[in-house]
Design a protein around this motif. Structure first.
Motif, PDB file in Angstrom:
ATOM      1  N   ILE A 115     167.694 154.711  69.606  1.00 57.78           N
ATOM      2  CA  ILE A 115     166.776 154.141  68.616  1.00 57.78           C
ATOM      3  C   ILE A 115     167.355 154.302  67.217  1.00 57.78           C
ATOM      4  CG2 ILE A 115     164.535 154.537  67.499  1.00 57.78           C
ATOM      5  CD1 ILE A 115     164.325 152.896  70.024  1.00 57.78           C
ATOM      6  N   GLU A 116     167.978 155.434  66.944  1.00 62.27           N
ATOM      7  CA  GLU A 116     168.592 155.669  65.635  1.00 62.27           C
ATOM      8  C   GLU A 116     169.702 154.652  65.371  1.00 62.27           C
ATOM      9  OE1 GLU A 116     169.172 156.960  62.001  1.00 62.27           O
ATOM     10  OE2 GLU A 116     167.730 158.051  63.241  1.00 62.27           O
ATOM     11  N   VAL A 162     157.758 150.733  67.539  1.00 67.27           N
ATOM     12  CA  VAL A 162     157.666 150.171  66.188  1.00 67.27           C
ATOM     13  C   VAL A 162     158.476 151.028  65.214  1.00 67.27           C
ATOM     14  CG1 VAL A 162     156.087 149.797  64.223  1.00 67.27           C
ATOM     15  CG2 VAL A 162     155.396 149.111  66.525  1.00 67.27           C
ATOM     16  N   PHE A 163     159.188 150.375  64.310  1.00 68.41           N
ATOM     17  CA  PHE A 163     159.760 151.047  63.135  1.00 68.41           C
ATOM     18  C   PHE A 163     158.783 150.851  61.982  1.00 68.41           C
ATOM     19  CE2 PHE A 163     164.400 150.260  64.595  1.00 68.41           C
ATOM     20  CZ  PHE A 163     164.429 151.492  65.247  1.00 68.41           C
ATOM     21  N   LEU A 164     158.318 151.933  61.394  1.00 69.32           N
ATOM     22  CA  LEU A 164     157.512 151.859  60.179  1.00 69.32           C
ATOM     23  C   LEU A 164     158.407 152.217  59.010  1.00 69.32           C
ATOM     24  CD1 LEU A 164     154.829 151.651  58.586  1.00 69.32           C
ATOM     25  CD2 LEU A 164     154.504 154.092  59.046  1.00 69.32           C
ATOM     26  N   TYR A 174     159.902 155.791  60.060  1.00 67.51           N
ATOM     27  CA  TYR A 174     159.554 156.511  61.281  1.00 67.51           C
ATOM     28  C   TYR A 174     159.677 155.579  62.468  1.00 67.51           C
ATOM     29  CZ  TYR A 174     157.789 161.034  59.667  1.00 67.51           C
ATOM     30  OH  TYR A 174     157.700 162.310  59.190  1.00 67.51           O
ATOM     31  N   HIS A 175     159.994 156.170  63.603  1.00 69.70           N
ATOM     32  CA  HIS A 175     159.926 155.435  64.863  1.00 69.70           C
ATOM     33  C   HIS A 175     158.704 155.899  65.636  1.00 69.70           C
ATOM     34  CE1 HIS A 175     160.871 155.055  69.299  1.00 69.70           C
ATOM     35  NE2 HIS A 175     160.766 153.801  68.872  1.00 69.70           N
ATOM     36  N   PHE A 176     157.844 154.945  65.994  1.00 67.76           N
ATOM     37  CA  PHE A 176     156.678 155.213  66.824  1.00 67.76           C
ATOM     38  C   PHE A 176     156.951 154.625  68.207  1.00 67.76           C
ATOM     39  CE2 PHE A 176     155.104 155.634  62.607  1.00 67.76           C
ATOM     40  CZ  PHE A 176     153.986 156.465  62.664  1.00 67.76           C
ATOM     41  N   GLN A 183     159.005 160.031  65.331  1.00 70.23           N
ATOM     42  CA  GLN A 183     160.110 160.771  64.729  1.00 70.23           C
ATOM     43  C   GLN A 183     160.595 160.103  63.454  1.00 70.23           C
ATOM     44  OE1 GLN A 183     161.324 163.709  65.786  1.00 70.23           O
ATOM     45  NE2 GLN A 183     159.845 163.727  67.470  1.00 70.23           N
ATOM     46  N   PRO A 184     160.959 160.921  62.439  1.00 68.23           N
ATOM     47  CA  PRO A 184     161.520 160.358  61.211  1.00 68.23           C
ATOM     48  C   PRO A 184     162.918 159.810  61.462  1.00 68.23           C
ATOM     49  CG  PRO A 184     161.616 162.747  61.156  1.00 68.23           C
ATOM     50  CD  PRO A 184     160.847 162.397  62.389  1.00 68.23           C
ATOM     51  N   LEU A 185     163.300 158.825  60.661  1.00 65.70           N
ATOM     52  CA  LEU A 185     164.623 158.207  60.755  1.00 65.70           C
ATOM     53  C   LEU A 185     165.384 158.423  59.458  1.00 65.70           C
ATOM     54  CD1 LEU A 185     163.310 154.880  62.284  1.00 65.70           C
ATOM     55  CD2 LEU A 185     164.710 156.542  63.531  1.00 65.70           C
TER      56      LEU A 185
END
Length: 396
Positions: A231-232, A262-264, A317-319, A392-394
């Motif tokens: 995801i990163e 989702v990427f926020l 963030y990744h949800f 998780q934070p990105l």
């Protein structure tokens, strides 16, 4: 005599075309959690502007053979991006006010009948002889008094450019947060003429690239065609396009990743975003959603992370999504947006609103209709907690 016979035949056909959930009065759309006999003030309703159509879904029972009849199943489902978003919001306790248009025909009549069964306003849904006239700037401006007091305005890119700009200008004039739903790769480029008005946007990966290309004069971005290891990795591939939209003034990007979640992505910091969202009073009809879902301890954890873990005012963030038994993907993205908007309008903070949107979208992919017949707020609460706990934070 012939006219009466033709009319009876049309009515008979209309009965067969009606979706199964609208065949009896008891199975109409579930009304909002407000008594249908109670007079409701829609003056501060969120405004949803865009498409309202009847979807025709045909699925063959066997492999089609050219030149012969193929048995199968045909379903008629109420659809349209704006309509789906608004229906989803209504089932979560929010009373949206939709500005749209339907045809002066059997399909239009069915859509209006379905909408009225929810106790929702059709005041701003015009019936016209030619749907291709769309929603005009003049029609939108007729409801400027509604837009003036709205907590949020959402526009979908089905609107023609003139109508899209008129809606955005009204939202800007009254300092109302504006949500842009791109609809498709082709229509997403309409963002270029209204970028200065947009607070939120909700593209999928390909729409994001298309929007960035429309806004970038010098650099062009390639669509993602190769696989990614994590995801990163995907985020870093999309980051240049994301930055284009944030640098152009979009405050919040909700980038949908299908089964990956989702990427926020935000700019301005969490306090700025939440203050901008919650400066208006949440509607009493959505209070139940707020009371069940709002979790201050989870919200505080995200607040601390964004304060201590990010050097700039931008953060991401990744949800994740949750496992689902997929029946139909149609309408899932619209329900994601509807869930987020309903939560924001209920006074729930942005992070938790994203989690609610994802669990609402999960229910949509498990239903045959574009929007599930009903939602369980208890299930939404439980699943939103799981999503929030796994977010998780990105590295921005």
């Amino acid at each position: 005599m012939m006219e009466n016979l033709a009319l009876r035949r049309l009515k008979s056909i209309a009965g067969h075309l009606q979706p199964s959930e609208t065949l009896t009065g008891d199975l109409f759309l579930n009304r909002n959690p407000v008594s249908s006999s109670e007079k409701i003030d829609d003056a501060s309703s969120p405004i949803i502007i865009g498409g309202m159509v009847l979807d025709i879904n045909a699925v063959p029972n066997a492999h089609p053979v050219p030149g012969t009849t193929t048995p199968g199943k045909v379903q008629y489902v109420s659809g349209g991006v704006a309509r789906n978003v608004a229906e989803c919001m209504s089932k979560l306790g929010t009373r949206p006010f939709i500005i749209s248009v339907v045809g002066l025909d059997m399909a239009g009549e069915l859509l209006l009948k379905y909408w009225k069964s929810a106790g929702l306003s059709t005041e701003a849904v015009a019936s016209v002889e030619a749907v291709e006239t769309f929603v005009t700037p003049q029609w939108i401006k007729k409801f400027s008094h509604k837009i003036r007091s709205a907590p949020m305005v959402m526009v979908d890119a089905n609107l023609n450019p003139l109508a899209l700009k008129a809606a955005c200008q009204l939202a800007g004039e009254f300092s109302i947060p504006l949500w842009f739903e791109p609809v498709s790769i082709t229509k997403s480029v309409r963002i270029s003429s209204i970028i200065n008005y947009i607070t939120f946007a909700s593209p999928n990966v390909n729409e994001l690239i298309s929007m960035a290309n429309a806004l970038s004069l010098n650099k062009k971005f390639d669509f993602i065609t190769k696989s990614f290891q994590s995801i990163e990795t995907l985020f870093q591939m999309l980051k240049p396009a994301i930055c284009v939209l944030l640098e152009k003034g979009v405050k919040v990007l909700s980038v949908t990743l299908g089964s990956y979640g989702v990427f926020l992505c935000c700019t301005g910091g969490p306090d700025f975003i939440n203050e901008a969202l919650n400066r208006r009073t949440a509607s009493c009809s959505s209070r139940k959603l707020y009371e069940l879902v709002n979790n201050n301890s989870l919200a505080n954890r995200f607040h601390c992370n964004t304060e201590t873990g990010m050097k700039s005012s931008s953060f991401a963030y990744h949800f994740p999504s949750l496992p689902a038994s997929v029946v139909s993907l149609t309408g899932a993205g619209d329900c994601l947006v509807g869930g987020i908007l309903a939560s924001i309008c209920a006074g729930i903070d942005l992070m938790q609103s994203i989690a609610v949107g994802i669990t609402v979208a999960k229910a949509a992919v498990e239903a045959e209709s574009n929007v599930p017949a009903k939602y369980s707020l208890t299930t939404i609460k439980d699943e939103a907690v799981k999503i929030m706990s796994s977010a998780q934070p990105l590295a921005f």
